[in-house]
Design an enzyme around this catalytic site. Structure first.
Site, PDB file in Angstrom:
ATOM      1  CD  GLN A   1       6.446 -18.652  14.264  1.00 47.61           C
ATOM      2  OE1 GLN A   1       5.819 -17.606  14.390  1.00 47.61           O
ATOM      3  NE2 GLN A   1       6.478 -19.573  15.211  1.00 47.61           N
ATOM      4  CG  ASN A   2      13.520 -18.433  14.577  1.00 47.70           C
ATOM      5  OD1 ASN A   2      12.666 -17.681  15.048  1.00 47.70           O
ATOM      6  ND2 ASN A   2      13.982 -19.477  15.241  1.00 47.70           N
ATOM      7  CB  VAL A   3      14.575 -14.167   9.171  1.00 47.87           C
ATOM      8  CG1 VAL A   3      13.082 -14.069   8.905  1.00 47.87           C
ATOM      9  CG2 VAL A   3      14.995 -13.172  10.249  1.00 47.87           C
TER      10      VAL A   3
ATOM     11  CG  HIS B   1       7.847 -15.337   9.275  1.00 47.97           C
ATOM     12  ND1 HIS B   1       7.716 -15.363  10.646  1.00 47.97           N
ATOM     13  CD2 HIS B   1       6.612 -15.626   8.775  1.00 47.97           C
ATOM     14  CE1 HIS B   1       6.463 -15.657  10.970  1.00 47.97           C
ATOM     15  NE2 HIS B   1       5.787 -15.824   9.846  1.00 47.97           N
TER      16      HIS B   1
ATOM     17  CB  THR C   1       6.804 -20.228  18.529  1.00 47.47           C
ATOM     18  OG1 THR C   1       5.806 -19.356  17.964  1.00 47.47           O
ATOM     19  CG2 THR C   1       6.238 -21.629  18.625  1.00 47.47           C
ATOM     20  CB  SER C   2       4.387 -16.144  21.460  1.00 41.86           C
ATOM     21  OG  SER C   2       4.161 -15.653  20.146  1.00 41.86           O
TER      22      SER C   2
ATOM     23  CG  ASN D   1      -4.725 -22.563  27.267  1.00 39.84           C
ATOM     24  OD1 ASN D   1      -4.755 -23.543  28.023  1.00 39.84           O
ATOM     25  ND2 ASN D   1      -5.652 -22.328  26.359  1.00 39.84           N
TER      26      ASN D   1
ATOM     27  CG  ASN E   1      -2.447 -28.243  29.437  1.00 46.38           C
ATOM     28  OD1 ASN E   1      -1.371 -28.751  29.129  1.00 46.38           O
ATOM     29  ND2 ASN E   1      -2.809 -28.049  30.697  1.00 46.38           N
TER      30      ASN E   1
ATOM     31  CB  ALA F   1      15.269 -23.737  23.074  1.00 41.32           C
TER      32      ALA F   1
END
Length: 225
Positions: free
Chosen positions: A81-83, A99, A165-166, A194, A196, A209
């Site tokens: 997702q990183n640019v 993205h 990532t969220s 969450n 799991n 990371a």
């Protein structure tokens, strides 16, 4: 694997959602939407120019480098997702940017007309089709051109890693749903709510990371090679 802002944050790149992150002084609709660009193109260009310049001040971190090293053992495909270009500079070779990319520009009238671009984009920088150049970034409300490629990669995976990532940004977060039933999923994130719901408890590494990738590299090589 799917990566997000958390892996780049360790290199010094501000994330969007953290306290004092990139959105602190900007409204999303002003700097990350087609409507914002139409209203005030200079504001939008300046916002991404600053981010592009920052890339020259940061380096890939150990997590990026470990991902590249794993190519010696696995067929690693990165969906990010990183640019930024830290995965590339870290040595990884198969990368999809969902993205967009800061070091590219594109026609504001044709999303397929993309150019490599290292310097600031200013008003008056035109594509050969006559349109104003804009950042090659997928803004809110726009289609994600690489989504089909990402889904194909996920659907063929035997192992799937989610890192930094969220899992709150869609459609990117939905990629994991396309992993096959037999696919083993690992998650690295210090704050994910969450986890799991995505993976078994023993496959969740509650860590940064870099530290998480050090642990996971040992797990993967021991278990699968």
């Amino acid at each position: 694997m799917l990566s997000g802002a958390g892996i780049s944050a360790e290199s010094g790149i501000k994330t969007f959602r953290d306290y004092n992150g990139l959105w602190e002084n900007y409204r999303i609709e002003d700097v990350a939407s087609p409507e914002g660009f139409a209203r005030n193109p200079k504001l939008v260009l300046d916002f991404y120019n600053a981010r592009r310049r920052q890339l020259k001040e940061v380096e890939p971190n150990e997590a990026h480098k470990i991902l590249a090293e794993l190519e010696n053992h696995f067929d690693v495909h990165i969906i990010t997702q990183n640019v930024d270009d830290l995965h590339e500079r870290g040595g990884s070779t198969k990368i999809i940017h969902l993205h967009g990319e800061l070091r590219k520009a594109r026609s504001s009238s044709d999303e397929n007309e993309i150019l490599d671009w290292e310097e600031d984009i200013i008003i008056g920088n035109l594509h050969s089709d006559g349109s104003q150049l804009r950042p090659h970034i997928v803004w809110f409300g726009e289609m994600v051109p690489e989504m089909d490629n990402a889904i194909k990669i996920a659907s063929e995976a035997d192992l799937f890693l989610v890192i930094g990532t969220s899992m709150q940004v869609y459609p990117a977060a939905s990629v994991i749903r396309y992993a096959p039933r037999h696919c083993e999923i690992f998650v690295i994130d210090p704050n994910l709510e969450n986890p799991n719901s995505f993976t078994k408890n023993e496959n969740y590494i509650k860590s940064s990371a870099t530290e998480g990738m050090k642990q996971l590299k040992e797990i993967l090589i021991k278990k699968y090679t």
